[in-house]
Design a protein around this motif. Sequence first.
Motif, short mmCIF file in Angstrom:
data_model
loop_
_atom_site.label_atom_id
_atom_site.label_comp_id
_atom_site.label_asym_id
_atom_site.label_seq_id
_atom_site.Cartn_x
_atom_site.Cartn_y
_atom_site.Cartn_z
N SER A 118 -13.49 -5.55 -6.27
CA SER A 118 -12.34 -5.17 -6.88
C SER A 118 -11.56 -4.34 -6.08
O SER A 118 -11.47 -4.10 -5.24
CB SER A 118 -13.03 -4.35 -8.37
OG SER A 118 -13.72 -3.20 -7.90
N GLY A 119 -10.43 -3.79 -6.82
CA GLY A 119 -9.54 -2.96 -6.30
C GLY A 119 -8.19 -3.99 -6.31
O GLY A 119 -8.11 -5.03 -6.69
N PHE A 120 -7.26 -3.14 -5.87
CA PHE A 120 -5.85 -3.73 -5.47
C PHE A 120 -5.71 -4.11 -4.25
O PHE A 120 -5.43 -3.34 -3.33
CB PHE A 120 -4.74 -2.82 -6.17
CG PHE A 120 -3.31 -3.45 -6.09
CD1 PHE A 120 -2.88 -4.47 -6.94
CD2 PHE A 120 -2.29 -2.92 -5.21
CE1 PHE A 120 -1.88 -4.93 -7.12
CE2 PHE A 120 -0.96 -3.36 -5.49
CZ PHE A 120 -0.45 -4.37 -6.04
N PRO A 121 -5.79 -5.52 -3.96
CA PRO A 121 -5.94 -5.94 -2.37
C PRO A 121 -4.82 -5.46 -1.63
O PRO A 121 -4.83 -5.02 -0.59
CB PRO A 121 -6.00 -7.72 -2.35
CG PRO A 121 -6.58 -7.81 -3.95
CD PRO A 121 -6.11 -6.62 -4.85
N PRO A 122 -3.26 -5.62 -1.97
CA PRO A 122 -2.35 -5.11 -1.16
C PRO A 122 -2.72 -3.48 -0.69
O PRO A 122 -2.51 -3.44 0.32
CB PRO A 122 -1.12 -5.39 -2.10
CG PRO A 122 -1.50 -6.26 -2.86
CD PRO A 122 -2.76 -6.14 -3.22
N LEU A 123 -3.04 -2.85 -1.70
CA LEU A 123 -3.10 -1.39 -1.31
C LEU A 123 -4.47 -1.17 -0.19
O LEU A 123 -4.48 -0.45 0.45
CB LEU A 123 -3.53 -0.47 -2.58
CG LEU A 123 -3.67 1.01 -2.49
CD1 LEU A 123 -2.30 1.66 -1.65
CD2 LEU A 123 -3.74 1.72 -3.81
N THR A 124 -5.58 -2.04 -0.78
CA THR A 124 -6.61 -1.84 0.12
C THR A 124 -6.50 -2.42 1.72
O THR A 124 -6.64 -1.68 2.48
CB THR A 124 -7.95 -2.85 -0.25
OG1 THR A 124 -8.04 -2.61 -1.77
CG2 THR A 124 -8.95 -2.75 0.49
N GLY A 125 -5.61 -3.21 1.42
CA GLY A 125 -5.13 -3.90 2.80
C GLY A 125 -4.12 -2.86 3.85
O GLY A 125 -4.35 -2.70 4.86
N ALA A 126 -3.19 -1.97 2.96
CA ALA A 126 -2.43 -1.26 3.65
C ALA A 126 -3.29 0.09 4.20
O ALA A 126 -3.16 0.58 5.17
CB ALA A 126 -1.41 -0.58 2.66
N LEU A 127 -4.56 0.51 3.36
CA LEU A 127 -5.21 1.50 3.69
C LEU A 127 -6.16 1.04 4.79
O LEU A 127 -6.35 1.98 5.82
CB LEU A 127 -6.15 2.15 2.57
CG LEU A 127 -5.50 2.74 1.57
CD1 LEU A 127 -6.14 2.91 0.34
CD2 LEU A 127 -4.80 4.06 1.81
N LEU A 128 -6.71 -0.26 4.92
CA LEU A 128 -7.24 -0.66 5.92
C LEU A 128 -6.47 -0.81 7.26
O LEU A 128 -6.88 -0.31 8.21
CB LEU A 128 -7.93 -2.08 5.76
CG LEU A 128 -9.01 -2.24 4.85
CD1 LEU A 128 -9.33 -3.45 4.55
CD2 LEU A 128 -10.38 -1.86 5.50
N LEU A 129 -5.13 -1.09 7.25
CA LEU A 129 -4.25 -0.99 8.39
C LEU A 129 -4.21 0.32 8.91
O LEU A 129 -4.16 0.69 10.02
CB LEU A 129 -3.00 -1.60 7.87
CG LEU A 129 -2.95 -3.19 8.07
CD1 LEU A 129 -1.67 -3.70 7.56
CD2 LEU A 129 -3.23 -3.72 9.38
N TYR A 130 -3.84 1.23 7.97
CA TYR A 130 -3.67 2.77 8.30
C TYR A 130 -4.90 3.25 9.25
O TYR A 130 -4.78 3.81 10.11
CB TYR A 130 -3.39 3.51 7.10
CG TYR A 130 -3.22 5.02 7.63
CD1 TYR A 130 -2.35 5.57 8.01
CD2 TYR A 130 -4.32 5.72 7.08
CE1 TYR A 130 -2.01 6.86 8.61
CE2 TYR A 130 -4.36 7.22 7.68
CZ TYR A 130 -3.46 7.70 8.26
OH TYR A 130 -3.29 9.29 8.69
N PHE A 131 -6.18 3.15 8.62
CA PHE A 131 -7.21 3.66 9.01
C PHE A 131 -7.73 2.98 10.00
O PHE A 131 -8.20 3.53 11.21
CB PHE A 131 -8.48 3.81 8.12
CG PHE A 131 -8.21 5.03 6.87
CD1 PHE A 131 -8.42 6.32 7.63
CD2 PHE A 131 -7.91 4.90 5.77
CE1 PHE A 131 -8.09 7.19 6.73
CE2 PHE A 131 -7.60 5.88 4.93
CZ PHE A 131 -7.83 7.13 5.38
#
Length: 189
Positions: A118-131
Amino acid sequence: MHGPASSGWLLVALCAATGAYCLLRMRSDVEEQRRAAGGEALMGFGMALMAVPAAVFTPPAWAWPAYAAVFGAAALRALWAARNSRHHLHHLVGAGAMVYMSLVMAGSPGHGHVHGGSGFPPLTGALLLYFTGYVLLAGVRLVPVAVVAGPAPDPSRSPSAGGWGDRPEVARACRLSMGIGMLAMLLTL
């Protein structure tokens, strides 16, 4: 690896040890280091709690909104502190990521631990890129550089003069560890 439980326990150990070291750093004589260490200790212990394998402990339904509230308050504090220090922007992103993961878990069936779907994939992706970027940058900062010969260092100003809790390279390693832990948790969303 013996399955998700063993990797979960490794993440718990990593985050709890990082949180404990950050508590020790709060005893520093440097005020800015004390402030940063407090936020990092909260983050380390919060990540450790979130990473406990669901087979061992499933938090009650009220725990996830409580996590979101605690890390929401930490995000507001980081936003306020960011006026004076750019480093606090990272704390803001980290606390925001914890709020996001808490809300995702609160909305997931069974209120399980960070383990997916679950989760909002674009936000998860942005956080993954940042970290991912943060982890790579933090790793590069740990690489030793050649020292040019110069005057002998003043022993009263050496890193060990303030104790091992004031060593900047250990603080950087802890930040790297928490960044890796955040990546691992975000990957499971």
